[in-house]
Design a protein around this motif. Structure first.
Motif, PDB file in Angstrom:
ATOM      1  N   MET A  71       0.830  -1.202   0.000  1.00  0.00           N
ATOM      2  CA  MET A  71       0.000   0.000   0.000  1.00  0.00           C
ATOM      3  C   MET A  71       0.866   1.254   0.000  1.00  0.00           C
ATOM      4  O   MET A  71       1.972   1.261   0.535  1.00  0.00           O
ATOM      5  N   LEU A  72       0.354   2.310  -0.590  1.00  0.00           N
ATOM      6  CA  LEU A  72       1.000   3.609  -0.521  1.00  0.00           C
ATOM      7  C   LEU A  72       0.762   4.221   0.853  1.00  0.00           C
ATOM      8  O   LEU A  72      -0.253   3.940   1.510  1.00  0.00           O
ATOM      9  N   LYS A  73       1.675   5.073   1.280  1.00  0.00           N
ATOM     10  CA  LYS A  73       1.541   5.698   2.599  1.00  0.00           C
ATOM     11  C   LYS A  73       0.199   6.426   2.734  1.00  0.00           C
ATOM     12  O   LYS A  73      -0.464   6.325   3.763  1.00  0.00           O
ATOM     13  N   LYS A  74      -0.222   7.113   1.686  1.00  0.00           N
ATOM     14  CA  LYS A  74      -1.501   7.843   1.739  1.00  0.00           C
ATOM     15  C   LYS A  74      -2.678   6.895   1.959  1.00  0.00           C
ATOM     16  O   LYS A  74      -3.622   7.219   2.670  1.00  0.00           O
ATOM     17  N   GLU A  75      -2.624   5.714   1.333  1.00  0.00           N
ATOM     18  CA  GLU A  75      -3.688   4.719   1.514  1.00  0.00           C
ATOM     19  C   GLU A  75      -3.741   4.251   2.967  1.00  0.00           C
ATOM     20  O   GLU A  75      -4.822   4.101   3.536  1.00  0.00           O
ATOM     21  N   ILE A  76      -2.564   4.008   3.535  1.00  0.00           N
ATOM     22  CA  ILE A  76      -2.498   3.553   4.935  1.00  0.00           C
ATOM     23  C   ILE A  76      -3.062   4.626   5.857  1.00  0.00           C
ATOM     24  O   ILE A  76      -3.850   4.326   6.761  1.00  0.00           O
ATOM     25  N   GLN A  77      -2.696   5.869   5.618  1.00  0.00           N
ATOM     26  CA  GLN A  77      -3.190   6.973   6.441  1.00  0.00           C
ATOM     27  C   GLN A  77      -4.710   7.074   6.390  1.00  0.00           C
ATOM     28  O   GLN A  77      -5.355   7.357   7.396  1.00  0.00           O
ATOM     29  N   LEU A  78      -5.289   6.847   5.213  1.00  0.00           N
ATOM     30  CA  LEU A  78      -6.739   6.934   5.063  1.00  0.00           C
ATOM     31  C   LEU A  78      -7.463   5.735   5.677  1.00  0.00           C
ATOM     32  O   LEU A  78      -8.489   5.898   6.329  1.00  0.00           O
ATOM     33  N   ARG A  79      -6.933   4.536   5.469  1.00  0.00           N
ATOM     34  CA  ARG A  79      -7.617   3.316   5.923  1.00  0.00           C
ATOM     35  C   ARG A  79      -7.352   2.970   7.380  1.00  0.00           C
ATOM     36  O   ARG A  79      -8.193   2.354   8.034  1.00  0.00           O
ATOM     37  N   TYR A  80      -6.183   3.353   7.889  1.00  0.00           N
ATOM     38  CA  TYR A  80      -5.786   2.995   9.253  1.00  0.00           C
ATOM     39  C   TYR A  80      -5.201   4.217   9.979  1.00  0.00           C
ATOM     40  O   TYR A  80      -4.058   4.188  10.438  1.00  0.00           O
ATOM     41  N   PRO A  81      -5.957   5.318  10.111  1.00  0.00           N
ATOM     42  CA  PRO A  81      -5.373   6.550  10.653  1.00  0.00           C
ATOM     43  C   PRO A  81      -4.804   6.406  12.063  1.00  0.00           C
ATOM     44  O   PRO A  81      -3.722   6.929  12.347  1.00  0.00           O
ATOM     45  N   GLU A  82      -5.489   5.720  12.959  1.00  0.00           N
ATOM     46  CA  GLU A  82      -5.004   5.596  14.344  1.00  0.00           C
ATOM     47  C   GLU A  82      -3.742   4.736  14.406  1.00  0.00           C
ATOM     48  O   GLU A  82      -2.772   5.091  15.084  1.00  0.00           O
ATOM     49  N   LEU A  83      -3.754   3.603  13.711  1.00  0.00           N
ATOM     50  CA  LEU A  83      -2.570   2.740  13.709  1.00  0.00           C
ATOM     51  C   LEU A  83      -1.382   3.419  13.032  1.00  0.00           C
ATOM     52  O   LEU A  83      -0.246   3.304  13.488  1.00  0.00           O
ATOM     53  N   TYR A  84      -1.665   4.160  11.955  1.00  0.00           N
ATOM     54  CA  TYR A  84      -0.596   4.878  11.275  1.00  0.00           C
ATOM     55  C   TYR A  84       0.025   5.908  12.216  1.00  0.00           C
ATOM     56  O   TYR A  84       1.245   6.030  12.300  1.00  0.00           O
ATOM     57  N   ASN A  85      -0.807   6.645  12.935  1.00  0.00           N
ATOM     58  CA  ASN A  85      -0.323   7.646  13.875  1.00  0.00           C
ATOM     59  C   ASN A  85       0.532   6.989  14.973  1.00  0.00           C
ATOM     60  O   ASN A  85       1.597   7.502  15.321  1.00  0.00           O
ATOM     61  N   GLN A  86       0.089   5.845  15.459  1.00  0.00           N
ATOM     62  CA  GLN A  86       0.861   5.132  16.480  1.00  0.00           C
ATOM     63  C   GLN A  86       2.201   4.678  15.897  1.00  0.00           C
ATOM     64  O   GLN A  86       3.246   4.831  16.526  1.00  0.00           O
ATOM     65  N   TRP A  87       2.172   4.139  14.711  1.00  0.00           N
ATOM     66  CA  TRP A  87       3.399   3.665  14.059  1.00  0.00           C
ATOM     67  C   TRP A  87       4.392   4.799  13.874  1.00  0.00           C
ATOM     68  O   TRP A  87       5.600   4.625  13.996  1.00  0.00           O
ATOM     69  N   ARG A  88       3.893   5.998  13.590  1.00  0.00           N
ATOM     70  CA  ARG A  88       4.752   7.162  13.388  1.00  0.00           C
ATOM     71  C   ARG A  88       5.173   7.807  14.710  1.00  0.00           C
ATOM     72  O   ARG A  88       5.824   8.828  14.725  1.00  0.00           O
ATOM     73  N   GLY A  89       4.800   7.193  15.845  1.00  0.00           N
ATOM     74  CA  GLY A  89       5.262   7.683  17.139  1.00  0.00           C
ATOM     75  C   GLY A  89       4.288   8.575  17.853  1.00  0.00           C
ATOM     76  O   GLY A  89       4.639   9.257  18.819  1.00  0.00           O
ATOM     77  N   GLY A  90       3.034   8.544  17.429  1.00  0.00           N
ATOM     78  CA  GLY A  90       2.032   9.432  18.022  1.00  0.00           C
ATOM     79  C   GLY A  90       1.291   8.847  19.206  1.00  0.00           C
ATOM     80  O   GLY A  90       0.257   9.344  19.586  1.00  0.00           O
ATOM     81  N   GLY A  91       1.790   7.783  19.794  1.00  0.00           N
ATOM     82  CA  GLY A  91       1.118   7.186  20.949  1.00  0.00           C
ATOM     83  C   GLY A  91       0.196   6.058  20.564  1.00  0.00           C
ATOM     84  O   GLY A  91      -0.002   5.761  19.392  1.00  0.00           O
ATOM     85  N   SER A  92      -0.387   5.425  21.556  1.00  0.00           N
ATOM     86  CA  SER A  92      -1.228   4.255  21.300  1.00  0.00           C
ATOM     87  C   SER A  92      -2.622   4.694  20.865  1.00  0.00           C
ATOM     88  O   SER A  92      -3.113   5.750  21.251  1.00  0.00           O
ATOM     89  N   PRO A  93      -3.286   3.849  20.044  1.00  0.00           N
ATOM     90  CA  PRO A  93      -4.643   4.189  19.607  1.00  0.00           C
ATOM     91  C   PRO A  93      -5.619   4.124  20.758  1.00  0.00           C
ATOM     92  O   PRO A  93      -5.375   3.448  21.750  1.00  0.00           O
ATOM     93  N   LYS A  94      -6.741   4.839  20.617  1.00  0.00           N
ATOM     94  CA  LYS A  94      -7.761   4.892  21.680  1.00  0.00           C
ATOM     95  C   LYS A  94      -8.510   3.601  21.767  1.00  0.00           C
ATOM     96  O   LYS A  94      -8.765   2.900  20.883  1.00  0.00           O
TER      97      LYS A  94
END
Length: 94
Positions: A71-94
């Protein structure tokens, strides 16, 4: 065990990389421990010029991306926003 090897196309590309690198000043070389990465380096050197001794870096190994594979990064961001944010170091998903 790592049984990965370059395809014919990969070997051809490694030769082209070697030719390209021949025109650059290179002080340091890092390579993955994977067999196909080592093979790429060997072919590139044989097709261009001798490079400085390579440092094998374990952190350059591939990671398994599971359902994100291909998948392209943009696709991942759209389909899995919380997991993508966690993967990028933004903390654990809610």
């Amino acid at each position: 065990t790592d049984f990965s090897r370059l395809s014919e196309e990969g070997a051809r590309q490694a030769k082209e990389v070697g030719k390209f690198l021949a025109g650059l000043k290179i002080d340091t070389v890092y390579v993955s421990p994977l067999a196909r990465a080592q093979q790429t380096l060997e072919i590139a050197e044989a097709s261009g010029r001798r490079l400085p001794p390579a440092s094998v870096v374990q952190d350059l190994r591939e990671i398994d991306l599971h359902e994100w594979e291909g998948m392209l990064k943009k696709e991942i961001q759209l389909r899995y926003p919380e997991l993508y944010n966690q993967w990028r170091g933004g903390g654990s998903p809610k």
